[in-house]
Design an enzyme around this catalytic site. Structure first.
Site, PDB file in Angstrom:
ATOM      1  N   LYS A  78     -29.618  16.038   3.007  1.00 18.57           N
ATOM      2  CA  LYS A  78     -30.257  14.742   3.285  1.00 18.57           C
ATOM      3  C   LYS A  78     -29.235  13.633   3.021  1.00 18.57           C
ATOM      4  CE  LYS A  78     -34.437  12.184   1.863  1.00 18.57           C
ATOM      5  NZ  LYS A  78     -35.590  12.217   0.920  1.00 18.57           N
ATOM      6  N   SER A 153     -40.008  11.554   3.249  1.00 18.60           N
ATOM      7  CA  SER A 153     -38.816  10.990   3.849  1.00 18.60           C
ATOM      8  C   SER A 153     -37.761  12.018   4.262  1.00 18.60           C
ATOM      9  CB  SER A 153     -38.191   9.983   2.888  1.00 18.60           C
ATOM     10  OG  SER A 153     -37.723  10.637   1.726  1.00 18.60           O
ATOM     11  N   SER A 177     -41.672  13.606  -0.728  1.00 15.28           N
ATOM     12  CA  SER A 177     -40.689  13.579   0.366  1.00 15.28           C
ATOM     13  C   SER A 177     -40.013  14.898   0.703  1.00 15.28           C
ATOM     14  CB  SER A 177     -39.606  12.539   0.073  1.00 15.28           C
ATOM     15  OG  SER A 177     -40.091  11.249   0.341  1.00 15.28           O
TER      16      SER A 177
END
Lengths: 484, 92
Positions: A78, A153, A177
């Protein structure tokens, strides 16, 4: 053979047997990316040249019979974890050109084990969101239905795993997330206990809640990555000084007699019927494997979203004060220093980030601190006590991960409060600091994945991995793949 | 209106367009109304939680280690000299 389909443990086997080279495996993944990435849009950066260098280094180890646990395995990260020399953007315009001069602890540990950084994945800007629609660059698509969001996210990481654009990935989880996008994309996502994994080099959003964890194709891979990234780190004083067990050891152990708490507050009005039915079926399946379901109560559940958004935005407003156009990142023009600050932040941050900074600044401002911040910290104590009390009678807690399957892009984008409520089942876990995992447990009639959340005691990731593995081995939801 | 968006935005060093001020004003008010829920909870004598894992005074040995190189620290700055970050003039 479609090597890109493999998980970590399968890829490890064929790499070590020399059935495939690290380069061939990497070729296969990049070919897959080439053919589906236009549709999915999971990646912000693909450092191809560097990836092939890492593959060649790993191959030397493999060829000499000295392979480490991730030698030659392409993993997506990420884009809020710092990778030295490789752009790390947080999907924000304010960091669009930021090249970290240092490496995060998690990626250092993956490197020691020979991993290949396949790419940096898209997220809601600074990890603030549940759909990737708040990315400063573009929205990632759900591989199961390209009109829908992948969750967030960590939507880029979850979509990349689901679309087989990597072997596994890392995400971060502040209010859901990792687990929510894993649920919406039909993959496995684990948020470890707060303090289990070092946050050094993770760009801070809400420091008392943030935690890094694996997003993988199956439960075993989750345990493999947990073995590598967990443990005390001198560079993060909040990392726990505890020995890390071998998380793979519990896989395959019986769950007979294990008490599974079903919190009545998580089966509410407004929950999608198909989600509810799948989760109830999963509970029956666990019962058939010998687990004992017990109804429990987590009475402060209804206050979790409000508590979370006070605390998370307060911490964010403080953490994001560092983006001032001086030391790194984007700078706008201004006639003096103050105007430069104001313009830099106005042009560099997107709407959701601004909204949260303003909210957090307000709740921390003089005269409001006690009414909001302190009050929320007190309710947080009560939420934590709910879990402590429940875990006196049960070994794990089972809930849906998300009240609905993936929603359509644009559906909730105009109403921030509706978007916040999509995290209703994941947020308490961060507030209490306990570990939680989401595993696939079914599909809707529209062929959208449904996720089961299993929550454990502080530092007892072993139990939730054990239960997850037992469930996974008796079902085949995790074997289904989207048509791309 | 609970919140003066303009005032708080200034505290947060954010300049907002008129459109943003209006939009954020109504959105933030409905979020703050939602947060009022917390007042239903009796928190008398409840200790606030700032950190879930009780670690305190995490010490390390005082051994100097090499820190980041100056050129690396300056590498991402929008403007810098050979030794310093450069900012718009502060003193008239």
């Amino acid at each position: 053979m479609d090597y890109y389909r493999l998980g970590i443990s399968e890829a490890r086997k064929i790499l070590d047997k020399k059935e495939v080279s690290a380069r061939e495996l990497l070729d296969s993944i990049y070919q897959r990316i080439e053919s589906v990435e236009d549709k999915v849009k999971a990646y912000v950066t693909l450092p191809k040249e560097k990836a092939y260098e890492m593959a060649d280094m790993s191959q030397k180890k493999i060829s000499s019979g000295q392979s480490a646990s991730l030698s030659g395995i392409p993993i997506a990260i990420k884009d809020n974890m710092c990778t030295k020399g490789i752009r790390t953007t947080c999907s924000s315009k304010i960091l669009a050109n930021f090249i970290p001069p240092y490496e995060s602890t998690v990626t250092s540990r993956l490197s020691e084990q020979g991993y290949i950084l396949i790419g940096k994945t898209n997220l809601d800007e600074f990890a603030m969101g549940s759909s990737t629609e708040n990315s400063g660059f573009f929205t990632t698509k759900n591989p199961w239905d390209l009109e829908r969001i992948p969750g967030g996210s960590s939507g880029g990481s979850a979509a990349a795993v689901a679309a087989d654009e990597c072997i596994a990935a890392l995400g971060s989880d502040t209010g859901g997330s990792i687990r929510q996008p894993a649920s919406l994309c039909g993959v496995v996502g684990l948020k470890p206990t707060y303090g289990r994994v070092s946050r050094y080099g993770l760009v801070a959003f809400a420091s008392s809640l943030d935690q890094i964890g694996p997003i993988t194709k199956d439960v075993k891979d989750s345990a493999i990555l947990m073995n590598i990234i967990s443990g005390k780190d001198p560079l993060d004083s909040t990392s726990a000084p505890l020995t890390v067990p071998d998380f793979t050891k519990v896989l395959g152990q019986e769950i007979k007699g294990l008490k599974i708490g079903i919190p009545k507050e998580y089966f509410i009005e407004g929950m999608d019927k198909e989600v509810e039915a799948s989760v109830m079926d999963a509970i029956k399946k666990l019962e058939s494997l010998g687990a004992i379901p017990v109804e429990i109560s987590l009475p402060h559940t209804g206050y979790a979203v409000a508590t979370y958004y006070v605390l998370a935005t307060s911490e964010a407003s403080s953490n994001l004060a560092r983006y001032d156009g001086v030391k790194y990142g984007f700078r706008a023009e201004g006639k003096d220093l103050l105007e430069m600050y104001m313009n830099t932040r106005a042009q560099g941050f997107g709407s959701e980030v601004k909204r949260r900074i303003i909210l957090g600044t307000y709740t921390l401002s003089s005269g409001y601190y006690d009414a909001y911040y302190k009050k929320a910290q007190q309710v947080r104590t009560l939420i934590k006590r709910d879990f402590e009390k429940a875990f006196k009678t049960v070994d794990a807690i089972v809930t849906p991960t998300s009240p609905t399957a993936a929603f359509k892009a644009g559906e909730k984008a105009g109403d921030p409060l509706q978007m916040y409520l999509s995290d209703i089942f994941t947020i308490s876990v961060n507030l209490a600091g306990v570990p939680g995992i989401s595993i696939p447990c079914g599909f809707t009639s529209n062929n959208l994945p449904i996720g089961l959340q299993i929550i454990g005691k502080h530092f007892d990731e072993e139990t939730i991995l054990k239960v997850s593995y037992a469930y996974e081995q008796s079902t085949d939801w995790h074997k289904r793949k989207p048509n791309l | 209106m609970k919140i003066s968006v303009e005032y708080v935005a200034k505290l947060a060093r954010l300049s907002l367009s008129e459109k943003e001020r209006e939009l954020f004003g109504s959105q933030l008010n409905s979020i703050l109304n939602y947060m009022e829920k917390l007042n239903e909870v009796d928190t008398k004598d409840v200790e606030p939680t700032s950190h879930v894992i009780s670690l305190s005074n995490v010490m390390r040995d005082d051994i100097p280690v090499r820190s980041i190189k100056r050129e690396d620290a300056l590498m991402n700055a929008p403007e810098h000299t050979d030794k310093f970050y450069r900012v718009p003039k502060i003193i008239e």
